[in-house]
Design a protein around this motif. Sequence first.
Motif, short mmCIF file in Angstrom:
data_model
loop_
_atom_site.label_atom_id
_atom_site.label_comp_id
_atom_site.label_asym_id
_atom_site.label_seq_id
_atom_site.Cartn_x
_atom_site.Cartn_y
_atom_site.Cartn_z
N PHE A 108 -7.01 -17.25 5.11
CA PHE A 108 -7.96 -16.13 4.96
C PHE A 108 -8.83 -16.07 6.18
CE2 PHE A 108 -6.27 -15.65 1.06
CZ PHE A 108 -6.69 -16.48 0.03
N GLY A 158 -13.46 -12.99 5.59
CA GLY A 158 -13.95 -12.65 4.26
C GLY A 158 -13.11 -11.65 3.51
N THR A 159 -12.28 -10.91 4.22
CA THR A 159 -11.52 -9.87 3.52
C THR A 159 -10.03 -9.93 3.80
OG1 THR A 159 -11.99 -8.42 5.37
CG2 THR A 159 -13.40 -8.19 3.41
N HIS A 211 -18.72 -16.81 4.85
CA HIS A 211 -17.32 -16.78 4.46
C HIS A 211 -16.44 -16.03 5.43
CE1 HIS A 211 -18.78 -18.70 1.06
NE2 HIS A 211 -18.86 -17.70 0.20
N ASP A 225 -14.25 -23.61 -1.04
CA ASP A 225 -14.23 -24.40 0.18
C ASP A 225 -15.64 -24.78 0.59
OD1 ASP A 225 -13.69 -24.02 3.59
OD2 ASP A 225 -12.65 -25.49 2.33
N TYR A 226 -16.51 -23.83 0.46
CA TYR A 226 -17.91 -24.08 0.80
C TYR A 226 -18.47 -25.21 -0.04
CZ TYR A 226 -22.80 -23.14 1.74
OH TYR A 226 -24.11 -23.27 2.09
N LEU A 248 -10.02 -19.86 6.91
CA LEU A 248 -9.80 -20.85 5.86
C LEU A 248 -8.30 -20.91 5.56
CD1 LEU A 248 -10.63 -22.66 3.50
CD2 LEU A 248 -11.02 -20.62 2.17
N GLN A 302 -17.24 -28.50 1.04
CA GLN A 302 -17.90 -28.94 2.27
C GLN A 302 -19.28 -29.50 1.97
OE1 GLN A 302 -18.05 -25.84 5.11
NE2 GLN A 302 -15.85 -25.87 5.51
N SER A 355 -6.03 -10.72 -3.00
CA SER A 355 -7.01 -9.72 -3.44
C SER A 355 -8.38 -10.16 -2.97
CB SER A 355 -6.99 -9.56 -4.96
OG SER A 355 -7.05 -10.83 -5.56
N GLN A 356 -9.29 -9.24 -2.95
CA GLN A 356 -10.60 -9.54 -2.38
C GLN A 356 -11.32 -10.62 -3.15
OE1 GLN A 356 -11.81 -8.07 0.60
NE2 GLN A 356 -9.60 -7.78 0.55
N TYR A 372 -15.34 -17.59 8.31
CA TYR A 372 -14.57 -18.53 9.11
C TYR A 372 -13.14 -18.57 8.58
CZ TYR A 372 -15.46 -21.63 5.15
OH TYR A 372 -15.53 -22.17 3.91
N GLU A 385 -5.32 -6.89 3.07
CA GLU A 385 -6.45 -7.20 2.22
C GLU A 385 -6.10 -7.24 0.74
OE1 GLU A 385 -9.58 -4.53 3.12
OE2 GLU A 385 -9.64 -5.08 5.23
N GLY A 386 -4.97 -6.72 0.37
CA GLY A 386 -4.62 -6.77 -1.04
C GLY A 386 -3.14 -6.56 -1.22
N TYR A 387 -2.43 -7.59 -1.46
CA TYR A 387 -0.98 -7.48 -1.64
C TYR A 387 -0.49 -8.72 -2.36
CZ TYR A 387 -1.11 -10.40 2.58
OH TYR A 387 -1.40 -11.38 3.49
N ALA A 414 -11.94 -18.32 -2.99
CA ALA A 414 -11.46 -19.42 -2.17
C ALA A 414 -12.53 -19.88 -1.20
CB ALA A 414 -10.21 -18.98 -1.40
N TYR A 415 -13.20 -18.93 -0.62
CA TYR A 415 -14.26 -19.30 0.31
C TYR A 415 -15.36 -20.06 -0.39
CZ TYR A 415 -12.69 -16.99 4.54
OH TYR A 415 -12.00 -16.66 5.65
N ASN A 416 -15.68 -19.62 -1.58
CA ASN A 416 -16.74 -20.32 -2.32
C ASN A 416 -16.36 -21.76 -2.60
OD1 ASN A 416 -18.78 -18.53 -2.46
ND2 ASN A 416 -18.22 -17.65 -4.44
N ARG A 453 -5.29 -21.69 3.46
CA ARG A 453 -5.01 -21.90 2.04
C ARG A 453 -3.81 -22.82 1.85
NH1 ARG A 453 -7.23 -21.36 -2.87
NH2 ARG A 453 -6.26 -19.55 -3.81
N ALA A 467 -9.99 -12.97 -4.88
CA ALA A 467 -9.35 -14.27 -4.66
C ALA A 467 -9.82 -14.88 -3.35
CB ALA A 467 -7.83 -14.11 -4.65
N ILE A 468 -9.93 -14.04 -2.35
CA ILE A 468 -10.42 -14.53 -1.06
C ILE A 468 -11.84 -15.05 -1.20
CG2 ILE A 468 -10.97 -13.87 1.30
CD1 ILE A 468 -8.76 -11.85 1.20
N PHE A 469 -12.63 -14.28 -1.88
CA PHE A 469 -14.04 -14.68 -2.05
C PHE A 469 -14.14 -16.01 -2.79
CE2 PHE A 469 -18.44 -13.83 -1.97
CZ PHE A 469 -18.99 -14.20 -3.19
#
Lengths: 725, 107
Positions: free
Chosen positions: B94, B97-98, B19, A239-240, B23, A243, A228-229, B21, B77-79, A235-237, B25, A231-233
């Motif tokens: 990922f 970003g999306t 965000h 990771d950031y 990544l 770092q 989901s969006q 790049y 993007e969503g599943y 995860a990026y946070n 998981r 969750a992606i966000f």
Amino acid sequence: MPTRGGLEKKPTQAVVNGSVPAQRRTSQLPRNSIMGNFRDDEQDFGNMPELSDEALRPIRPDDQLKLTEAELNEEHTRILTTRNPQAAENIVRYSYKDRMYKPIPHIDQLAIHFQLDGNLILRDSDEGRRQIARDGGEYSIDDDEEEEEDIQTTVTATEIDEDAAAKEGDEDEEEKSQKPSATVSRTKKLTNQFNFSERASQTYNNPCRDRETFVEQTPRATFSDNVSQWAIFDAYNEDYDLQQKAKEKEQKKTLTKKDEEKKKKFVAVDLSGDDMAKYARSKAASVSLKIIERMINQNTFDEIAQDFKYWEDAADEYREQEGSLLPLWNFQYDLTKKLSCTHLTWNSQYSDMFAVAFGSYDFLKQAHGIILIFSLKNPSFPEYIYQTESGVMCLDFHHTHSNLLCCGFYDGSVAVYNVADDTKRPKYQSSARNGKHTDPVWQVRWQKDDLDANFNFYSVSSDGRVVCWTIVKSDLMYHDIVQLKLEQPVEEPEEAVPLTTLGCGTCFDFNKQQDYLFIVGTEEGKIHKCSKSYNNQFLDTFDAHHMAVYAVRWNCFHPKIFISCSADWTVKIWDINYKIPLFVYDLGSAVGDVAWAPYSSTVFAACTADGKIFVFDLNVNKYEALTEQIVVQKKRTKLTHIAFNQKHPVLLAGDDRGNVTSLKLSPNLRKKPKVKKGQDINEGPEAESVKLDKILALIRDPDDAKSKAVPSQQQIGTTPLSATS
Amino acid sequence: MATDAADGETQQKEETKRHTYPLIRTSDMNEEVKTECMELCVTACEKFSQNNENAARMIKETMDKKFGPTWQCIVGEGYGFFIEHQVKSLLYMFFGGTTAIIVWKCA
């Protein structure tokens, strides 16, 4: 002009079939009757159209033979015969019988104009019926089939005369011809049995074999997640952030380098290492790892273990007065390769555990020392290792608390180790303030707990003191027991201050039955009989040896007998009451150690500096060793100490290369005396001492009367092995 | 207020820029295979940024050619998913970003 038909010279044979007898040859008819013929036959030929005379008149061809009437009316006779006009009339063949050419008498006149070989069989004939029956079912004539068959036309009349040749030609053509194509409808074709051949063949089919295999599936794993969006966000946070932290850490590291961080890093690496390694260091695993180690050792040294348990030298049955020592395990350790074994002692509680002290006998080359505690169950690595700064010269396990190990060092100090502790430091150590000897401590021995229930042990050293150490509430207190005073030399000038020089004690032993009584051996070769109660005086002194006494041992069973060995190559057995040794054995080399066997009062073993072990049994042979065997692997290795195991028939021998060898005693060496029938079997220590008494009596009886009178001579008689007395 | 909002916006833009790049998981592939696969996914997603199906097709077919028969790929993007994969053949990452891409091998 009269016309004629185109017929000329027709054969005038009578017509067989009287089909039209009324007809006459036109040539025989009067010329003018042609028209009459036609008129007569007008009725027959109703179809013929009326013709004018001129049109009906036959035209004479131009090349027709012109004959006169007379010639025309001539009658010629023709005869039909069966003679073939084409056949030759004078065929000649070579006759082998007559050896000449002869004309053939009868010439074949048959001329074949047309030949067709059919393959039709009459339906009702035998063959036909048979074929129908064989083919089964209805047989119906199919015209199409027959027409499709190839028709062969053989015209052989022109070529060949003879039947055989004609037949050959037939058959050739027959075979060349195609077989009638088989249009298989409901009926099968009937085959001529003479010239139809069917050929069939069956190729060999290889047999089939079934094979099945089942392939192992590749390893699989399941994985699941929700995408989901947010969750992606997130995860990026994360990771950031990580770092950023990593960057900060790097900056810190470049600025300061501390040992603690290094250590932490080291530890971190350690912990993050193999899970297996982590587990291996844990306490829980230590037991199982130990068991595995023991098992592996047992497997590796399986033969030796079997020998240890079960091997008995069969040759011993044949040689009564000899025995042998079977080498079992060899105990080594890397760090002790340059050290000498200075002491061996078995643990009082565990019959497979023994301690070895390592140090150096060399005055000039003094290095560190090691105490190793081995178990027979693990010959490849010691169970406990203690490293010390100075060489360890002696050690002893406490008789009841077998985890306490006292030891004496080359630098004169003594220490007590608690084997059960994890630390490698001694529990108690004597120091310079604390009564430490000034010379190497040669022997230590635990004693029974004193009246206050404190542990105590004795030590003897080259500084001439026998000291008793007591462990009082975590402290080590010392107490001089005896000082080994030397006899004053006679020649000392009277003016000099009389110095009490002290002898150098090298060994001691406490009587098993009377604890206060002990004997001390010195470097000068004297053995002193002392008591714990008397401080200043010896009870008795024996001029035992010419050189330093290396070991003195009381007999395990007999309260009055002890044995001593020395650097002067001799081993002597004494009775405490007599100044003269009972037995003297010369072993050819400096004797490092001697020990009584725990199972018999008459067996003892000695080890020498040329690597040999001697085992004696006074019951069997009073004057010679039962076994004299080299046990060291390399030449010029001195054996320094030996020790009997209390439970098993095993002897340990330590040498000056840091090896400890274990040996199994053969049956002859551990004999118990034969019991005569009817006698009561007295087992136990009393019997042993009785046994020894008997032997001594044998020796002493003839001497008793004379021993006091002429001691030296008698001793020569009874000890033929002594070099010089 | 406006400046704050503007700041917030720029921050968000920066974050979104940050965000994008790739990544990773989860992955249990070898290093080289993992890097190669990741590069491939990035290429595919950039090429077919509008069409996830084509991106997934490209990824799957290229992986099949390079590393063996049967790879599967999902780009979206969503599943939610629950899959069984052969050990040492899973990549879940990922990107942009999306988008989330999951590539796995299962014969």
